[in-house]
Every structure is written in C-alpha cells, then in structure tokens.
Design a protein around this motif. Structure first.
Motif, PDB file in Angstrom:
ATOM      1  N   TYR A 178      -0.861   4.970  -9.272  1.00 37.47           N
ATOM      2  CA  TYR A 178      -2.220   4.767  -9.925  1.00 37.47           C
ATOM      3  C   TYR A 178      -3.026   4.230  -8.659  1.00 37.47           C
ATOM      4  N   LYS A 179      -2.386   3.239  -7.915  1.00 42.19           N
ATOM      5  CA  LYS A 179      -3.402   2.367  -6.722  1.00 42.19           C
ATOM      6  C   LYS A 179      -3.600   3.565  -5.661  1.00 42.19           C
TER       7      LYS A 179
ATOM      8  N   LYS B 228      -6.844   5.423  -6.491  1.00 43.62           N
ATOM      9  CA  LYS B 228      -7.822   4.441  -6.335  1.00 43.62           C
ATOM     10  C   LYS B 228      -8.313   4.250  -4.887  1.00 43.62           C
TER      11      LYS B 228
ATOM     12  N   LYS C  31      -9.910   5.097  -1.629  1.00 42.02           N
ATOM     13  CA  LYS C  31     -11.213   5.902  -1.443  1.00 42.02           C
ATOM     14  C   LYS C  31     -11.245   6.381   0.056  1.00 42.02           C
TER      15      LYS C  31
END
Length: 167
Positions: free
Chosen positions: A161-162, A165, A167
């Motif tokens: 998940y990280k 995230k 960008k």
C-alpha cells in the motif's frame, strides 16, 4: 522510467523501526539456536517434523531434522539482508524517478527488513513448539503461529500500500 544504470545510488540510513526490527530478529535467531542447544540432550530421537494446516503434527522425524529450521532461517536472513542492501537493484513501478527514488528505496528496504525479522520470529517460535511438543508440553502449533503468520501478511500488505502512495 529510469534504466538500471541511470537509477541514483543513494546512501539512506536505517530508520529507527528498522533498527528495532533488526534487534528483534537477531534476538529471535539467537533464541532459536539457544533453545536447540540447551534442549538437545533431552530431546527424544523423534520430534515433530511436519504440521498440517490445522496446526497438528502429521509427521515425526529424527531430531536432526530440527536443524533444518535454523538453517533455512539463517540462510533466508542473510539472503534478504544482502538484497536489502542494494535497493537500487530492486524492481520499481514506471513512476520511479530521481525525485522519489529515496522514498522507493527506503520502502523497499524496510519491506525486506520487516519481512526478514518477522520470519525470524516465526521460525524461532516453530523451533520452540517442535521442542515443546517433543517434550510433551504442547500438542499443536497453536494460535501464536497463525498470529505471527497473519502479521507477516499484514505488514506485507501495508508496505505494498505504501508503495502505491509514493508519488
């Protein structure tokens, strides 16, 4: 996306959580070896060698087979340690660039660190249970095994998940 040779080579210090996980992991490895050494002389010739999905023993084997567990744990530990030291060589999504390289490298290294050390705890617990069952103190893997295994997958899911995230 940057090619392998264009990926930046960064020196990123370990985070506090990585240090904590390393301490836990090394303690687990040391405990695993100590438990084997201190109990070797009292172990019966046959110890649990395999467990079914329900956590019950479904095969017994020589106590020498018990040494396979720390062998695998130590081998995996050092393999994952070496791989973790070269985050530049890891695979990253197409959005990887020089601006987010440090975040990707840190996340990738942390993922290997956390997984490696949770696996150390899992293997250490397995050795404890095998010896406890062999000595008649336990009868199955029990809930801690499944809890540690679940933690392993929760941490892996969180780190994936990280990754999304960044960008």
């Amino acid at each position: 996306m940057l090619n392998e040779t264009a990926k930046p080579k960064l020196r990123i210090p370990k985070t506090k959580s990585e240090w904590v996980f390393d301490v836990i992991g090394y303690l687990a490895l040391a405990t695993m070896l100590a438990v084997i050494v201190f109990n070797w002389s009292v172990l019966p010739e046959q110890v649990p060698a395999h467990f079914g999905a329900n956590g019950e023993v479904d095969r017994w084997g020589s106590k020498w087979e018990l040494l396979i567990i720390p062998g695998i744990a130590i081998g995996m530990h050092f393999f994952m340690l070496v791989i973790g030291n070269f985050p530049k060589m890891h695979n990253y999504p197409e959005r990887f660039n020089e601006q987010n390289a440090a975040a990707f490298y840190t996340n990738s290294r942390q993922t290997l660190n956390y997984m490696r050390n949770i696996i150390n705890v899992l293997f250490s617990y397995c050795v404890y249970v095998v010896i406890a069952i062999a000595l008649g103190h336990e009868s199955s893997l029990g809930w801690p095994f499944f809890t540690i295994l679940a933690l392993l997958f929760v941490v892996l899911g969180y780190k994936i998940y990280k990754t999304f995230k960044i960008k």
